[in-house]
Design a protein around this motif. Structure first.
Motif, PDB file in Angstrom:
ATOM      1  N   LEU A  29       0.808  -1.217   0.000  1.00  0.00           N
ATOM      2  CA  LEU A  29       0.000   0.000   0.000  1.00  0.00           C
ATOM      3  C   LEU A  29       0.841   1.266   0.000  1.00  0.00           C
ATOM      4  O   LEU A  29       0.409   2.288  -0.534  1.00  0.00           O
ATOM      5  CB  LEU A  29      -0.946   0.007   1.197  1.00  0.00           C
ATOM      6  CG  LEU A  29      -2.054  -1.039   1.186  1.00  0.00           C
ATOM      7  CD1 LEU A  29      -2.983  -0.829   2.390  1.00  0.00           C
ATOM      8  CD2 LEU A  29      -2.843  -1.017  -0.108  1.00  0.00           C
ATOM      9  N   GLU A  30       2.032   1.229   0.556  1.00  0.00           N
ATOM     10  CA  GLU A  30       2.817   2.467   0.633  1.00  0.00           C
ATOM     11  C   GLU A  30       3.248   2.954  -0.744  1.00  0.00           C
ATOM     12  O   GLU A  30       3.649   4.109  -0.891  1.00  0.00           O
ATOM     13  CB  GLU A  30       4.034   2.280   1.527  1.00  0.00           C
ATOM     14  CG  GLU A  30       5.087   1.331   0.997  1.00  0.00           C
ATOM     15  CD  GLU A  30       6.286   1.259   1.939  1.00  0.00           C
ATOM     16  OE1 GLU A  30       6.889   2.304   2.214  1.00  0.00           O
ATOM     17  OE2 GLU A  30       6.605   0.135   2.391  1.00  0.00           O
ATOM     18  N   ASN A  31       3.126   2.123  -1.739  1.00  0.00           N
ATOM     19  CA  ASN A  31       3.479   2.519  -3.102  1.00  0.00           C
ATOM     20  C   ASN A  31       2.344   3.235  -3.831  1.00  0.00           C
ATOM     21  O   ASN A  31       2.525   3.669  -4.972  1.00  0.00           O
ATOM     22  CB  ASN A  31       3.895   1.299  -3.917  1.00  0.00           C
ATOM     23  CG  ASN A  31       5.172   0.665  -3.406  1.00  0.00           C
ATOM     24  OD1 ASN A  31       6.016   1.340  -2.818  1.00  0.00           O
ATOM     25  ND2 ASN A  31       5.300  -0.630  -3.609  1.00  0.00           N
ATOM     26  N   SER A  49     -11.642  10.841   1.706  1.00  0.00           N
ATOM     27  CA  SER A  49     -10.338  11.056   2.309  1.00  0.00           C
ATOM     28  C   SER A  49      -9.286  10.307   1.500  1.00  0.00           C
ATOM     29  O   SER A  49      -9.583   9.262   0.926  1.00  0.00           O
ATOM     30  CB  SER A  49     -10.349  10.554   3.760  1.00  0.00           C
ATOM     31  OG  SER A  49      -9.179  10.920   4.441  1.00  0.00           O
ATOM     32  N   CYS A  50      -8.077  10.859   1.457  1.00  0.00           N
ATOM     33  CA  CYS A  50      -7.000  10.157   0.759  1.00  0.00           C
ATOM     34  C   CYS A  50      -5.664  10.507   1.390  1.00  0.00           C
ATOM     35  O   CYS A  50      -5.527  11.530   2.066  1.00  0.00           O
ATOM     36  CB  CYS A  50      -6.996  10.459  -0.736  1.00  0.00           C
ATOM     37  SG  CYS A  50      -6.598  12.160  -1.180  1.00  0.00           S
ATOM     38  N   ILE A  51      -4.693   9.626   1.146  1.00  0.00           N
ATOM     39  CA  ILE A  51      -3.337   9.841   1.630  1.00  0.00           C
ATOM     40  C   ILE A  51      -2.386   9.542   0.488  1.00  0.00           C
ATOM     41  O   ILE A  51      -2.536   8.541  -0.227  1.00  0.00           O
ATOM     42  CB  ILE A  51      -3.042   8.966   2.874  1.00  0.00           C
ATOM     43  CG1 ILE A  51      -1.642   9.254   3.432  1.00  0.00           C
ATOM     44  CG2 ILE A  51      -3.228   7.479   2.592  1.00  0.00           C
ATOM     45  CD1 ILE A  51      -1.424   8.663   4.839  1.00  0.00           C
ATOM     46  N   LYS A  52      -1.421  10.430   0.303  1.00  0.00           N
ATOM     47  CA  LYS A  52      -0.485  10.275  -0.803  1.00  0.00           C
ATOM     48  C   LYS A  52       0.560   9.221  -0.467  1.00  0.00           C
ATOM     49  O   LYS A  52       0.838   8.936   0.696  1.00  0.00           O
ATOM     50  CB  LYS A  52       0.180  11.618  -1.100  1.00  0.00           C
ATOM     51  CG  LYS A  52      -0.781  12.668  -1.618  1.00  0.00           C
ATOM     52  CD  LYS A  52      -0.095  13.989  -1.873  1.00  0.00           C
ATOM     53  CE  LYS A  52       0.862  13.912  -3.043  1.00  0.00           C
ATOM     54  NZ  LYS A  52       1.401  15.256  -3.392  1.00  0.00           N
ATOM     55  N   SER A  53       1.174   8.686  -1.496  1.00  0.00           N
ATOM     56  CA  SER A  53       2.251   7.720  -1.290  1.00  0.00           C
ATOM     57  C   SER A  53       3.586   8.420  -1.098  1.00  0.00           C
ATOM     58  O   SER A  53       4.449   7.935  -0.382  1.00  0.00           O
ATOM     59  CB  SER A  53       2.344   6.770  -2.482  1.00  0.00           C
ATOM     60  OG  SER A  53       2.666   7.491  -3.662  1.00  0.00           O
ATOM     61  N   SER A  54       3.759   9.586  -1.729  1.00  0.00           N
ATOM     62  CA  SER A  54       5.069  10.221  -1.772  1.00  0.00           C
ATOM     63  C   SER A  54       5.424  10.941  -0.479  1.00  0.00           C
ATOM     64  O   SER A  54       6.476  10.694   0.107  1.00  0.00           O
ATOM     65  CB  SER A  54       5.133  11.197  -2.949  1.00  0.00           C
ATOM     66  OG  SER A  54       4.086  12.137  -2.852  1.00  0.00           O
ATOM     67  N   GLY A  99      -4.802   3.958  -5.763  1.00  0.00           N
ATOM     68  CA  GLY A  99      -4.788   4.780  -6.966  1.00  0.00           C
ATOM     69  C   GLY A  99      -3.534   5.608  -7.057  1.00  0.00           C
ATOM     70  O   GLY A  99      -2.577   5.388  -6.307  1.00  0.00           O
ATOM     71  N   ASP A 100      -3.558   6.574  -7.973  1.00  0.00           N
ATOM     72  CA  ASP A 100      -2.452   7.502  -8.157  1.00  0.00           C
ATOM     73  C   ASP A 100      -2.813   8.919  -7.737  1.00  0.00           C
ATOM     74  O   ASP A 100      -1.947   9.791  -7.720  1.00  0.00           O
ATOM     75  CB  ASP A 100      -2.015   7.521  -9.626  1.00  0.00           C
ATOM     76  CG  ASP A 100      -1.507   6.158 -10.091  1.00  0.00           C
ATOM     77  OD1 ASP A 100      -1.837   5.761 -11.216  1.00  0.00           O
ATOM     78  OD2 ASP A 100      -0.796   5.508  -9.305  1.00  0.00           O
ATOM     79  N   LEU A 101      -4.086   9.149  -7.431  1.00  0.00           N
ATOM     80  CA  LEU A 101      -4.558  10.499  -7.185  1.00  0.00           C
ATOM     81  C   LEU A 101      -4.782  10.760  -5.716  1.00  0.00           C
ATOM     82  O   LEU A 101      -5.384   9.950  -5.012  1.00  0.00           O
ATOM     83  CB  LEU A 101      -5.884  10.740  -7.916  1.00  0.00           C
ATOM     84  CG  LEU A 101      -5.869  10.637  -9.440  1.00  0.00           C
ATOM     85  CD1 LEU A 101      -7.284  10.769  -9.969  1.00  0.00           C
ATOM     86  CD2 LEU A 101      -4.968  11.699 -10.024  1.00  0.00           C
ATOM     87  N   CYS A 102      -4.288  11.884  -5.256  1.00  0.00           N
ATOM     88  CA  CYS A 102      -4.625  12.373  -3.922  1.00  0.00           C
ATOM     89  C   CYS A 102      -4.198  13.818  -3.863  1.00  0.00           C
ATOM     90  O   CYS A 102      -3.002  14.127  -3.979  1.00  0.00           O
ATOM     91  CB  CYS A 102      -3.948  11.547  -2.834  1.00  0.00           C
ATOM     92  SG  CYS A 102      -4.343  12.122  -1.166  1.00  0.00           S
ATOM     93  N   GLY A 103      -5.153  14.701  -3.677  1.00  0.00           N
ATOM     94  CA  GLY A 103      -4.836  16.111  -3.622  1.00  0.00           C
ATOM     95  C   GLY A 103      -6.046  16.920  -3.208  1.00  0.00           C
ATOM     96  O   GLY A 103      -7.100  16.354  -2.878  1.00  0.00           O
ATOM     97  N   PRO A 104      -5.913  18.228  -3.235  1.00  0.00           N
ATOM     98  CA  PRO A 104      -7.021  19.094  -2.801  1.00  0.00           C
ATOM     99  C   PRO A 104      -8.269  18.977  -3.663  1.00  0.00           C
ATOM    100  O   PRO A 104      -9.340  19.408  -3.238  1.00  0.00           O
ATOM    101  CB  PRO A 104      -6.420  20.497  -2.869  1.00  0.00           C
ATOM    102  CG  PRO A 104      -5.170  20.376  -3.652  1.00  0.00           C
ATOM    103  CD  PRO A 104      -4.698  18.981  -3.548  1.00  0.00           C
TER     104      PRO A 104
END
Length: 127
Positions: A29-31, A49-54, A99-104
């Motif tokens: 999941l951390e990827n 809610s979302c959390i980024k990987s980076s 996924g790849d998306l997480c942002g405002p």
């Protein structure tokens, strides 16, 4: 085989708290960015809610800001959603997804932009 398992849903009174878990196997999941979605009866599945990987930044929909917190435990390959001050309108089935998306712009994300999904866990908040 990739599997996400959502758990922690329950019946709770308004003002109460729950912690949902999204445990993964077959995928790290951390990827990934991880999103939590909610689907209320008769409504579309919405991102909350979302959390980024980076950089581990987190973003929340306006409806849950200040009440819900997403976090991850990479050692356990698990993502959590801490839900406080629950309201009846929080009732629904909650799903995690990679996924790849997480942002405002989280409120604009579509479920179809996310890949692997948990089976969902039911949260019911009574008045």
């Amino acid at each position: 085989q990739v599997q996400l398992v959502d758990s922690g849903g329950a019946l709770v009174q308004a003002g109460g708290s729950l912690r949902l878990s999204c445990a993964a196997s077959g995928v790290t999941l951390e990827n990934y960015a991880i999103g939590w979605f909610r689907q209320a009866p008769g409504k579309e599945r919405e991102p909350i809610s979302c959390i980024k990987s980076s950089d581990q930044n987190t973003y929340n929909a306006d409806s849950v800001k200040g009440r819900f917190t997403i976090s991850r435990d990479n050692a356990k390959n698990t993502v959590y959603l801490q839900m406080n001050s629950l309201k009846p309108e929080d009732t629904g089935v909650y799903y995690c997804a990679t996924g790849d998306l997480c942002g405002p712009a989280i409120a604009t994300y579509s479920r179809y932009q996310f890949d692997y999904w948990g089976q969902g866990t039911q949260v019911t908040v009574s008045p």
